[in-house]
Design an enzyme around this catalytic site. Structure first.
Site, PDB file in Angstrom:
ATOM      1  N   CYS A   2      19.941  31.164  21.881  1.00 27.77           N
ATOM      2  CA  CYS A   2      21.303  31.392  21.443  1.00 27.77           C
ATOM      3  C   CYS A   2      22.239  31.148  22.620  1.00 27.77           C
ATOM      4  CB  CYS A   2      21.468  32.844  21.036  1.00 27.77           C
ATOM      5  SG  CYS A   2      20.061  33.487  20.159  1.00 27.77           S
ATOM      6  N   ARG A  28      25.141  24.339  20.408  1.00 30.50           N
ATOM      7  CA  ARG A  28      23.956  24.908  21.042  1.00 30.50           C
ATOM      8  C   ARG A  28      23.144  25.777  20.088  1.00 30.50           C
ATOM      9  NH1 ARG A  28      23.717  23.544  26.525  1.00 30.50           N
ATOM     10  NH2 ARG A  28      25.781  23.002  27.225  1.00 30.50           N
ATOM     11  N   TRP A  79      20.584  30.718  17.309  1.00 26.80           N
ATOM     12  CA  TRP A  79      19.575  29.809  16.781  1.00 26.80           C
ATOM     13  C   TRP A  79      18.352  30.686  16.608  1.00 26.80           C
ATOM     14  CZ3 TRP A  79      14.720  28.033  18.336  1.00 26.80           C
ATOM     15  CH2 TRP A  79      14.261  26.869  17.698  1.00 26.80           C
ATOM     16  N   ASN A 105      20.042  36.464  24.714  1.00 22.20           N
ATOM     17  CA  ASN A 105      19.576  35.087  24.568  1.00 22.20           C
ATOM     18  C   ASN A 105      18.187  35.022  25.166  1.00 22.20           C
ATOM     19  OD1 ASN A 105      19.152  32.327  24.532  1.00 22.20           O
ATOM     20  ND2 ASN A 105      20.395  31.942  26.350  1.00 22.20           N
ATOM     21  N   GLY A 106      17.187  34.657  24.375  1.00 21.44           N
ATOM     22  CA  GLY A 106      15.834  34.549  24.903  1.00 21.44           C
ATOM     23  C   GLY A 106      14.824  35.069  23.908  1.00 21.44           C
ATOM     24  N   GLU A 484      10.742   7.406  21.418  1.00 20.28           N
ATOM     25  CA  GLU A 484      12.088   7.955  21.355  1.00 20.28           C
ATOM     26  C   GLU A 484      12.751   7.633  20.001  1.00 20.28           C
ATOM     27  OE1 GLU A 484      13.761  10.062  22.668  1.00 20.28           O
ATOM     28  OE2 GLU A 484      15.826   9.571  22.187  1.00 20.28           O
ATOM     29  N   LYS A 488      14.131  10.274  17.351  1.00 24.19           N
ATOM     30  CA  LYS A 488      15.537  10.290  16.908  1.00 24.19           C
ATOM     31  C   LYS A 488      15.602  10.190  15.394  1.00 24.19           C
ATOM     32  CE  LYS A 488      17.298  11.085  19.469  1.00 24.19           C
ATOM     33  NZ  LYS A 488      17.246  11.447  20.838  1.00 24.19           N
ATOM     34  N   GLU A 491      14.537  13.383  13.683  1.00 22.19           N
ATOM     35  CA  GLU A 491      15.450  14.463  14.054  1.00 22.19           C
ATOM     36  C   GLU A 491      16.703  14.481  13.162  1.00 22.19           C
ATOM     37  OE1 GLU A 491      16.507  13.703  18.095  1.00 22.19           O
ATOM     38  OE2 GLU A 491      17.103  15.749  18.484  1.00 22.19           O
ATOM     39  N   HIS A 507      -7.810   1.456  14.764  1.00 18.20           N
ATOM     40  CA  HIS A 507      -8.716   2.564  15.111  1.00 18.20           C
ATOM     41  C   HIS A 507      -8.445   3.800  14.260  1.00 18.20           C
ATOM     42  CE1 HIS A 507     -10.275   0.274  18.447  1.00 18.20           C
ATOM     43  NE2 HIS A 507      -9.036   0.021  18.845  1.00 18.20           N
ATOM     44  N   LYS A 602      21.129  22.287  20.945  1.00 15.18           N
ATOM     45  CA  LYS A 602      21.198  21.325  22.040  1.00 15.18           C
ATOM     46  C   LYS A 602      20.308  21.690  23.228  1.00 15.18           C
ATOM     47  CE  LYS A 602      22.635  17.640  24.088  1.00 15.18           C
ATOM     48  NZ  LYS A 602      21.981  16.412  23.632  1.00 15.18           N
TER      49      LYS A 602
HETATM   50  C1  F6R Z   1      16.271  14.994  21.280  1.00 13.35           C
HETATM   51  C2  F6R Z   1      16.643  15.961  22.300  1.00 13.35           C
HETATM   52  C3  F6R Z   1      15.588  16.863  22.843  1.00 13.35           C
HETATM   53  C4  F6R Z   1      15.793  17.057  24.357  1.00 13.35           C
HETATM   54  C5  F6R Z   1      14.781  18.082  24.893  1.00 13.35           C
HETATM   55  C6  F6R Z   1      14.872  18.231  26.403  1.00 13.35           C
HETATM   56  O1  F6R Z   1      17.378  14.260  20.847  1.00 13.35           O
HETATM   57  O2  F6R Z   1      17.787  16.053  22.689  1.00 13.35           O
HETATM   58  O3  F6R Z   1      14.323  16.375  22.565  1.00 13.35           O
HETATM   59  O4  F6R Z   1      15.612  15.844  24.991  1.00 13.35           O
HETATM   60  O5  F6R Z   1      15.022  19.313  24.288  1.00 13.35           O
HETATM   61  O6  F6R Z   1      16.142  18.631  26.792  1.00 13.35           O
HETATM   62  P1  F6R Z   1      16.679  18.414  28.266  1.00 13.35           P
HETATM   63  O7  F6R Z   1      16.742  16.967  28.518  1.00 13.35           O
HETATM   64  O8  F6R Z   1      18.026  19.075  28.274  1.00 13.35           O
HETATM   65  O9  F6R Z   1      15.690  19.090  29.180  1.00 13.35           O
END
Ligand code: F6R
Length: 607
Positions: A2, A28, A79, A105-106, A484, A488, A491, A507, A602
């Site tokens: 959070c 976030r 979150w 938060n945690g 990646e 994406k 996601e 395989h 985020k």
């Molecule tokens: C995907 C995304 C996440 C972050 C991951 C690591 O779009 O944003 O997979 O890449 O949570 O976050 P950072 O780079 O902030 O350590």
């Protein structure tokens, strides 16, 4: 996981400030949010709502008593980790006797055991969260001294936390304490005190800030603050607030994600500007401080999600350009492996936010064993940037929206530069070094071309969204891009996608072949082009749908997204942008909430 905020004193109405912060940092975590405010006469009011901060703003406008002068408040955007998304499980949490109120938060790992102990003492719980357990534990261990009680509690709980705690018996006081989770304390010249999980929320408010260390107990009392560690009064470094206001604007873009994708050419230019002279092909050694040490024989990369995918590319570059043994690990797994630390190994951490709990946990473990560490981080002064011995900033600018795009491109730009920098000190030929640099200079233009012709990607995306499962295939330098792009895609579209090396198809994965399982194959005209064509034939022989991303026309594919030609090492830049746009347009076609995908936040500040 959070985001928490606290505001104390007089400058403005606490409700306005807290709502502004919540709106700024909603990306976030957006399962629920609340504010809890007081005035100087001891009146208080709580307003909470589930889902978007906008819901809370409306509720505050309708229900908050505007006749009061709210000078004090805490707030939270959640979150969910423990407990369903509901108003009961939304903070602030209080104990059964209403002596303490807190925001957390945690994650408290031993909360269940403590809850059982408290239940045996007749404590009753209204929700299912670990945070409520802390509130009751405060009440159970209460000694009459606020700070002492908090100290007893933090000695009992295990896990990660940033806590802001209020006590009914200590009006006008607040205690902040943290372990692993980020927490910034800030103030201005007018006796206003601010707490936030992130300094970005505080821009435009505070003048000075302090990053609290783990176990610090910061106590605000009588318009003063005091920090103690192990019961001893200490001072922590005071820093100037140095960030610009964080008012994000979409301009004319439909979504923030599209805006961030379109910023990439400019970001690559900015990253290179200070680090490379494209005219005389020299690199600014100062920009790679900490990487100059030539005695490193091995580099170990640690990261999560998109950042981890960037690392995978790095391992290829390191071997191709710098001829240096390197391996990449997912942080959440690496911590539990047997890690060899020696003087010849450099551990490199890559992170957009610099606050990812899994990466920080490995970093702390390695630091306790005197490992050499280096950070590649976007957010200046974040935890990873402060804990690593050396590092560089990726300088992508604030990446606000959940799906990482420009941060990834910034990371791979830094990675190419680092590999070239190390390569020129090792065995990389001058001719190859020059070639990579001159092609790198052209990459922003190539990305601009993709952006200008994005209708072709939009068309393919429209066709794809009728399916539910996807394969992203790769070979060699395209490995991280397929990984990646698949990440994406799932996601933001919520469709199932997997990534595989094309060579692995036979395989096992070919068993999934049917006409409802489209394949996206990154097949630029590189060293392995012919091999990719063989893979396409294998797929077409089974009547699979194939989308290729290539600078060559590929007769065998159903749809070919055309990109521009570059050298093998730099194709990842162009294919990555195609992967981002394909995901974006597919999600848009499906009407997804692209900037705030469900269940995600985020910064992942819990393990
Ligand atoms: C995907 C995304 C996440 C972050 C991951 C690591 O779009 O944003 O997979 O890449 O949570 O976050 P950072 O780079 O902030 O350590």
């Amino acid at each position: 996981m959070c985001w928490i905020f606290g505001y104390i004193w007089t400058k403005d109405s606490a409700d306005k400030i807290l709502l502004h912060w919540l709106e700024r940092l909603e990306y976030r975590g957006y399962d629920s949010a609340w504010i809890f405010v007081w005035d100087n006469n001891g009146n208080s009011q709580l307003v909470k709502s589930v889902w978007k901060v906008g819901n809370l703003v409306t509720k505050v406008q309708k229900t908050l008593d505007q006749t009061k002068n709210w000078t004090f408040g805490i707030a939270h955007t959640r979150w969910a980790t423990h407990g369903w998304i509901s108003e009961e499980n939304t903070h602030p949490h209080h104990d059964m006797n209403n002596n303490f109120v807190l925001v957390h938060n945690g994650i408290i790992e031993n909360y269940f055991m403590i809850k059982k102990e408290l239940e045996a003492k007749w404590y009753k719980f209204y929700g299912e969260t670990d945070s409520e357990v802390i509130a009751n534990l405060l009440d159970d261990l209460r000694t009459g001294d606020f700070a002492e009680t908090v100290d007893l509690v933090v000695n009992k709980i295990r896990g990660a936390y940033a806590l802001l705690i209020l006590s009914k018996r200590n009006p006008g006081e607040m205690i902040a304490v943290k372990l692993w989770s980020p927490l910034v304390f800030a103030y201005d010249n007018h006796d206003n005190f601010y707490f936030s999980s992130d300094k970005q929320a505080l821009s435009g408010y505070a003048d000075k800030l302090i990053y609290l260390d783990d176990w610090d107990i910061l106590h605000i009392k009588d318009k003063n603050y005091q920090i103690k560690a192990n019961w001893i009064k200490i001072s922590r470094k005071i820093e100037d607030m140095d960030i610009d206001s964080l008012e994000a604007s979409k301009w004319d873009y439909k979504h923030f994600m599209l805006k961030e994708i379109s910023e990439q050419p400019a970001i690559i230019k900015r990253i290179c500007k200070w680090r490379v002279n494209f005219v005389d092909k020299t690199m600014n050694a100062e920009a790679f401080h900490g990487m100059q040490d030539e005695h490193f024989k091995k580099i170990v990369f640690v990261g999560c999600g998109t950042s981890y995918n960037a690392w995978v590319l790095w391992t290829y570059f390191m071997e191709d350009l710098a001829w240096l043994e390197s391996v990449a690990f997912i942080a959440s797994e690496y911590e539990y492996q047997h890690i060899n630390v020696d003087d010849e190994t450099l551990f490199v951490f890559i992170s957009q936010s610099g606050e990812t709990a899994d990466s920080i946990s490995v970093l702390k473990l390695l630091k306790s064993r005197w490992a050499h560490t280096f950070g590649v981080v976007n957010v200046v002064w974040s935890t990873i940037s402060r804990l690593t011995d050396y590092g560089l900033f990726t300088r992508a600018g604030a990446e606000i929206w959940v799906a990482s795009t420009k941060a990834f491109t910034a990371q791979i730009t830094c990675i190419v530069l680092l590999a070239l920098f190390l390569g020129q000190k090792r065995w990389l030929s001058k001719a190859k070094y020059d070639k990579v640099l001159s092609e790198l200079e052209k990459i922003p233009e190539l990305i601009d071309e993709i952006l200008d012709t994005s209708e072709q990607i939009q068309e393919v995306a429209k066709k794809l969204i009728q399916y539910k499962d996807f394969f992203f295939l790769w070979r060699h330098f395209q490995v991280p891009i397929a990984r990646e792009s698949s990440l994406k895609f799932k996601e933001i579209t919520y469709l199932h996608s997997e990534f595989y090396p094309s060579g692995e198809l036979k395989h096992g994965p070919l068993a999934l072949v049917d006409a409802n399982y489209p394949t996206i194959l990154f097949a630029p005209n590189d060293l392995l082009f012919e091999k990719n064509i063989s893979s396409i034939q294998e797929i077409k022989a089974r009547d699979w749908i194939v989308v290729t991303v290539s600078d060559k026309d590929i007769a065998q594919s159903d749809y070919n997204i055309k990109v521009w030609t570059t050298i093998d090492e730099l194709y990842p830049f162009v294919t990555a942008v195609v992967g981002q746009l394909l995901s974006y347009y597919a999600a848009d076609g499906l009407g997804r909430e692209i900037d705030k995908p469900r269940n995600l936040a985020k910064s992942v500040t819990v393990k």
